[in-house]
Design a protein around this motif. Structure first.
Motif, PDB file in Angstrom:
ATOM      1  N   VAL A   1       4.167  20.579  37.647  1.00 49.80           N
ATOM      2  CA  VAL A   1       3.709  22.116  36.898  1.00 49.80           C
ATOM      3  C   VAL A   1       4.193  21.845  35.422  1.00 49.80           C
ATOM      4  N   MET A   2       5.577  21.320  35.164  1.00 49.63           N
ATOM      5  CA  MET A   2       6.204  21.098  33.859  1.00 49.63           C
ATOM      6  C   MET A   2       5.210  20.394  33.003  1.00 49.63           C
ATOM      7  N   ARG A   3       4.703  19.250  33.777  1.00 48.95           N
ATOM      8  CA  ARG A   3       3.549  18.183  33.036  1.00 48.95           C
ATOM      9  C   ARG A   3       2.551  18.961  32.674  1.00 48.95           C
ATOM     10  N   LYS A   4       2.069  20.167  33.542  1.00 52.37           N
ATOM     11  CA  LYS A   4       0.605  20.700  33.201  1.00 52.37           C
ATOM     12  C   LYS A   4       0.847  21.641  32.020  1.00 52.37           C
ATOM     13  N   ILE A   5       1.805  22.443  31.945  1.00 48.69           N
ATOM     14  CA  ILE A   5       2.266  23.258  30.967  1.00 48.69           C
ATOM     15  C   ILE A   5       2.312  22.684  29.686  1.00 48.69           C
ATOM     16  N   LEU A   6       3.062  21.510  29.750  1.00 51.08           N
ATOM     17  CA  LEU A   6       3.360  20.848  28.586  1.00 51.08           C
ATOM     18  C   LEU A   6       1.941  20.451  27.912  1.00 51.08           C
ATOM     19  N   ILE A   7       0.953  19.859  28.813  1.00 41.77           N
ATOM     20  CA  ILE A   7      -0.300  19.351  28.382  1.00 41.77           C
ATOM     21  C   ILE A   7      -0.911  20.676  27.544  1.00 41.77           C
ATOM     22  N   LEU A   8      -0.958  21.861  28.339  1.00 36.99           N
ATOM     23  CA  LEU A   8      -1.598  22.967  27.832  1.00 36.99           C
ATOM     24  C   LEU A   8      -1.223  23.197  26.160  1.00 36.99           C
ATOM     25  N   ALA A   9       0.492  23.142  26.441  1.00 39.76           N
ATOM     26  CA  ALA A   9       1.075  23.710  25.101  1.00 39.76           C
ATOM     27  C   ALA A   9       0.751  22.486  24.083  1.00 39.76           C
ATOM     28  N   ARG A  10       0.555  21.185  24.232  1.00 36.90           N
ATOM     29  CA  ARG A  10       0.257  20.391  23.165  1.00 36.90           C
ATOM     30  C   ARG A  10      -1.325  20.572  22.896  1.00 36.90           C
ATOM     31  N   GLU A  11      -2.324  20.764  23.830  1.00 37.05           N
ATOM     32  CA  GLU A  11      -3.449  21.262  23.538  1.00 37.05           C
ATOM     33  C   GLU A  11      -3.794  22.290  22.609  1.00 37.05           C
ATOM     34  N   SER A  12      -2.585  23.221  22.699  1.00 33.88           N
ATOM     35  CA  SER A  12      -2.620  24.455  21.717  1.00 33.88           C
ATOM     36  C   SER A  12      -2.077  24.331  20.403  1.00 33.88           C
ATOM     37  N   GLY A  13      -1.457  23.120  20.266  1.00 36.14           N
ATOM     38  CA  GLY A  13      -1.125  22.588  18.969  1.00 36.14           C
ATOM     39  C   GLY A  13       0.469  22.483  18.645  1.00 36.14           C
ATOM     40  N   ALA A  14       1.145  22.746  20.028  1.00 36.63           N
ATOM     41  CA  ALA A  14       2.641  22.501  19.806  1.00 36.63           C
ATOM     42  C   ALA A  14       3.088  21.014  19.860  1.00 36.63           C
ATOM     43  N   ARG A  15       4.007  20.653  19.344  1.00 37.59           N
ATOM     44  CA  ARG A  15       4.734  19.468  19.340  1.00 37.59           C
ATOM     45  C   ARG A  15       5.627  19.418  20.042  1.00 37.59           C
ATOM     46  N   MET A  16       5.605  19.097  21.701  1.00 32.20           N
ATOM     47  CA  MET A  16       6.531  19.504  22.520  1.00 32.20           C
ATOM     48  C   MET A  16       6.823  18.311  23.425  1.00 32.20           C
ATOM     49  N   GLU A  17       8.001  18.104  23.685  1.00 32.09           N
ATOM     50  CA  GLU A  17       8.393  17.071  24.793  1.00 32.09           C
ATOM     51  C   GLU A  17       8.643  17.692  26.241  1.00 32.09           C
ATOM     52  N   MET A  18       8.758  16.824  27.153  1.00 24.52           N
ATOM     53  CA  MET A  18       9.331  17.180  28.666  1.00 24.52           C
ATOM     54  C   MET A  18      10.430  17.945  28.481  1.00 24.52           C
ATOM     55  N   GLU A  19      11.383  17.598  27.944  1.00 22.40           N
ATOM     56  CA  GLU A  19      12.816  17.952  27.880  1.00 22.40           C
ATOM     57  C   GLU A  19      13.090  19.441  27.065  1.00 22.40           C
ATOM     58  N   ASP A  20      11.834  19.673  26.537  1.00 23.29           N
ATOM     59  CA  ASP A  20      11.981  20.953  25.527  1.00 23.29           C
ATOM     60  C   ASP A  20      11.659  22.301  26.702  1.00 23.29           C
ATOM     61  N   ILE A  21      10.979  21.690  27.974  1.00 23.58           N
ATOM     62  CA  ILE A  21      10.594  22.788  28.982  1.00 23.58           C
ATOM     63  C   ILE A  21      11.852  23.284  29.754  1.00 23.58           C
ATOM     64  N   THR A  22      12.069  24.475  29.989  1.00 28.32           N
ATOM     65  CA  THR A  22      13.126  25.166  30.863  1.00 28.32           C
ATOM     66  C   THR A  22      12.643  25.249  32.277  1.00 28.32           C
ATOM     67  N   ASN A  23      13.339  24.404  33.295  1.00 31.91           N
ATOM     68  CA  ASN A  23      12.952  24.275  34.753  1.00 31.91           C
ATOM     69  C   ASN A  23      14.002  25.124  35.277  1.00 31.91           C
TER      70      ASN A  23
END
Length: 813
Positions: free
Chosen positions: A678-700
């Protein structure tokens, strides 16, 4: 008067000669006929070989001469009754004895001159002329044989003699005015100087002979009979979809023949065009076919008439600041090439006058460089210009059509098609008449380019897409089933022919340039070569097929790391593998940039919601100027299945086991339950929204005890679920007590992202999410009060395969 020419294949055997005679019998003598014939197919090459062997002092020339004799003797025995063979064999022996004496002399001298070679090459046409004429007589026709050397007068440029038209026209007109024969058979290709020395008109010169005769006698029509049904829109050996051209103008035919169309010899057009004599190209072996009629421009509406190409091209570039504003550089360049008798095929010059580029045949490039560098030695020494630059391994593709000048966008379509498929154009030339657009490309791209151009201008109803598939398991297998099922629909409704030209799994890889039969791929694949990712990629590049798409159905990190290799070669990538888009941001960005720079598609809709249009919807919002404020989603079909079935009285371990048994989780359920997917999926959506984000930036926010995650094996993991059964019961009871349901939710808002188990109230859209469905809520500037909702099945091989299928269609359209 009518003139007919029959090529080497048309008289290549006794059966073919009989077919020629049948065609001529049907031409009732309502006037005179001149029949020009070539040597039997392959004989001219053998004659050249014999001469070269003799000149090199190799006695093997005698064996070649014996092969030539045997070929003609066999034809005589098959064509004529025994009573008529004696005279034919006698004539043949006389000519072959003269040929042998000539070769013997060359062997003794040890030198083959251009003059001697012309004389040797003439024997093929001289012999076939007699055979055809005698066969016509046997058919009861008033026929005779006339030696073209007594009619066509040339200069002494042996090998490619220039015709003296005033003398030639006088001879031809005088002969036919006095001839009583209805059918006069003439050898093509051969001529003679004013002194009677045998010359030839160049390979393919039999066409030219026929055109010379037709123009001299003002023929009503010139028929050129060959082994194909007319000129084609492209070379059918390269473009299998090529079709005959029914009508074509003189100018178009000339352009196509100069640029590699083999059906007609280039100089043929000029004499008949000057007299406006129609030229009809017909098929000896399918005489009922219409063929191609060459005449004045027709009312055809299509912009492009045909495409062609020339292989083995080299580009010569003369450049330097010393050329700017100084007249005479071009003149000196062409004079240097002229001294070496080097033909220039293409010319292009920059508007700054800083450089001039010409295309020549590759075999002449060394002589060209030496001549040009010598011509400009002073300027090169003084650094005014650079030494001549030479590029080889190139080819020219040409688009020809009288109507192109009246159709806007022809050039754009041509170069756009090439660019979208990674075909780099090195040089461009377009005549002022706008009948021809030529592009110089890499030799390795010729087949791909010609097929692309033909598809663009002649096959609009059907576009071919070539798939190279990695992964043939659950998702890959379903995709192949769907492709097979939808083939007819795609062709009839969308104009798409989708072929699987490559298929690989972890064990084997199967490639076929002409497509893999989808009905039996399961039998073919295990028999194919051992799987090797670098080798698979190399073979895909080597095939270099148009409209290529690499489809990744795996979860392999190794495969995901190869996407850049495809994109930078103009090969689109469609993938359900989340690893590439959720890896380092830099790699994700690189892939997006490569797709943009090389006009390839990089599509990964199934990374987030299987077949749901989650990413496409998001992209449409952003492209239309909307701004995303937050994304809230349930993105794991497996986790939704687990928590929908984890109700009062249920054991958490049993529910997880059931999910695994149903195929909703990975073989190791911790991959799903840990929230990493799920972290990978929300990361992809965030990036497609224009965010410059890495996996470690996501709180699990983990709900699994650490001991479950740290279990050494899957079996131990299940044991730990039993150990921590009370923990899971407490999570459920807390939710039930509050009148809520457990859902594993991903959230992105203003640059921050998190995933974790949440208690969802009844009024929330997530509350009634059942089964393995996914749901995504987009809160944007336009959807601020009421979020835009995308909801539906988010897991399963069928829906994932359908999502990949949809992306494949997007690449094509």
């Amino acid at each position: 008067m009518q003139v007919l020419k029959f090529g080497g294949t048309s008289v290549g055997s006794s059966k073919a000669i009989e077919q020629v005679c049948q065609i001529l019998v049907k031409h009732k003598p309502a006037g005179k006929y001149a029949i020009v014939v070539s040597a039997m197919g392959g004989i001219t090459d053998k004659l050249i070989n014999a001469g070269q062997l003799a000149g090199a002092g190799q006695e093997e020339y005698k064996s070649v001469l014996q092969e030539i004799e045997t070929r003609h003797l066999d034809a005589i025995r098959e064509l004529f009754p025994i009573t008529a063979q004696s005279s034919q064999i006698s004539q043949l022996k006389k000519k072959l004895n003269a040929l042998e004496n000539l070769c013997d002399g060359i062997f003794q001298v040890g030198e083959l001159s251009a003059r001697s070679l012309d004389k040797i090459m003439s024997f093929g046409e001289l012999i076939s002329c007699v055979l055809v004429a005698e066969k016509l007589k046997q058919q009861g026709l008033n026929a005779n044989c006339k030696d073209s050397r007594q009619l066509i007068v040339t200069d002494g440029n042996f090998g490619h003699a220039a015709v003296n038209f005033p003398a030639t026209n006088h001879n031809i007109q005088a002969y036919f005015a006095e001839s009583a024969a209805d059918y006069t058979v003439l050898p093509g290709f051969v001529a003679a100087t004013a002194d009677g020395e045998t010359t030839t008109l160049g390979r393919g010169g039999s066409d030219y002979t026929a055109a010379i005769v037709a123009a001299a006698v003002n023929a009503s029509v010139l028929d050129i009979w060959t082994d194909v049904s007319g000129m084609m829109t492209a070379d059918p050996r390269i473009v299998s979809q090529a079709i005959p051209i029914a009508h074509i103008s003189y100018e178009e035919a000339m352009e196509l023949s100069h640029f590699g169309a083999k059906v007609i010899y280039p100089p043929t057009i000029q004499p008949v065009m000057d007299k406006r004599i129609p030229v009809w190209i017909k098929n000896t072996f399918a005489p009922e076919d219409y063929g191609t009629l060459i005449q004045d421009s027709s009312e055809r509406s299509m912009a492009v008439t045909g495409i062609s190409g020339i292989q083995q091209i080299a580009l010569l570039t003369l450049e330097g600041s010393g050329m700017v504003g100084i007249p005479g550089f071009s003149k000196r360049l062409f004079e240097a090439l002229l001294r070496e008798r080097i033909n220039v095929i293409l010319i292009t010059q920059s508007s700054s006058e800083h450089s001039i580029t010409v295309g020549i045949h590759e075999g002449e490039m060394l002589r060209a460089k030496a001549a040009v560098d010598e011509e400009f030695a002073t300027e090169i020494h003084e650094k005014k210009i650079e030494p001549l630059q030479v590029e080889k391994d190139l080819s020219i593709v040409a688009v020809v059509g009288d109507k192109m000048k009246n159709h806007h966008g022809t050039s754009g379509k041509l170069f756009g098609t090439l660019g979208r498929n990674g075909v780099n154009v090195r040089a461009i030339a377009q005549g002022s008449t706008e009948k021809n657009i030529s592009a110089v490309i890499n030799k390795a791209d010729v087949k791909k380019a010609l097929n692309l151009i033909h598809e663009t201008f002649f096959e609009k109803p059907l576009k071919q897409v070539n798939l190279f598939v990695a992964g043939a398991g659950n998702v890959g297998g379903k995709l192949l089933e769907q492709l097979q099922q939808q083939q007819t629909f795609l062709q009839e409704e969308l104009g798409l022919q989708i072929r699987v030209t490559g298929l690989a799994n972890s064990k084997n890889m199967l490639l076929s340039e002409y497509g893999i039969k989808l009905s039996d791929w399961k039998e073919q694949l295990p028999q194919a070569d051992a799987s090797d990712i670098p080798a698979y990629i190399a073979r895909i590049k080597a095939l270099n097929l148009r409209n290529s798409v690499f489809v990744d159905n795996t979860a392999s990190a190794e495969v995901a790391k190869t996407y850049h290799e495809f994109l930078q070669h103009g090969i689109s990538v469609v993938t359900c593998n989340k690893i590439a888009c959720s890896s380092d941001y830099q790699y994700y960005k690189e892939l997006k940039e490569l797709a943009k720079n090389y006009n390839a598609s990089f599509l990964f809709e199934t990374n987030v919601g299987a077949g749901l249009p989650v990413i496409n919807t998001l992209n449409d919002l952003i492209r239309s100027g909307d701004r995303v404020h937050s994304i809230e989603a349930v993105l794991s079909g497996s986790l939704n299945f687990v928590f929908n079935n984890f109700v009062n009285g249920a054991n958490f371990r049993d529910v997880v086991q059931a999910a695994q048994d149903e195929g909703y989780t990975e073989p190791d359920p911790r991959i799903d339950l840990s929230g990493v997917d799920v972290m990978r999926k929300i990361l992809i959506l965030a990036r497609e929204s224009g965010a410059r984000m890495e996996m470690e930036d996501i709180t699990n926010n983990l709900f699994l005890p650490q001991a479950c995650l740290d279990a050494p094996s899957v079996a131990d993991f299940y044991d730990q679920l039993d150990v921590h059964a009370d923990h899971f019961k407490q999570l459920l009871s807390n939710a039930v007590a509050a009148g809520k349901r457990l859902k594993f939710v991903a959230r992105y808002e203003e640059g921050k992202a998190s995933v974790g188990l949440q208690c969802i109230a009844p009024e929330h859209p997530f509350y009634n999410l059942e089964g393995k469905d996914n749901i995504v809520l987009y809160t944007t500037s336009r959807y601020r009060e009421q979020p835009l909702i995308v909801k539906g099945a988010g897991a399963g091989a069928d829906v994932t395969a359908s999502g990949i299928f949809a992306d494949i269609i997007r690449t094509a359209r």
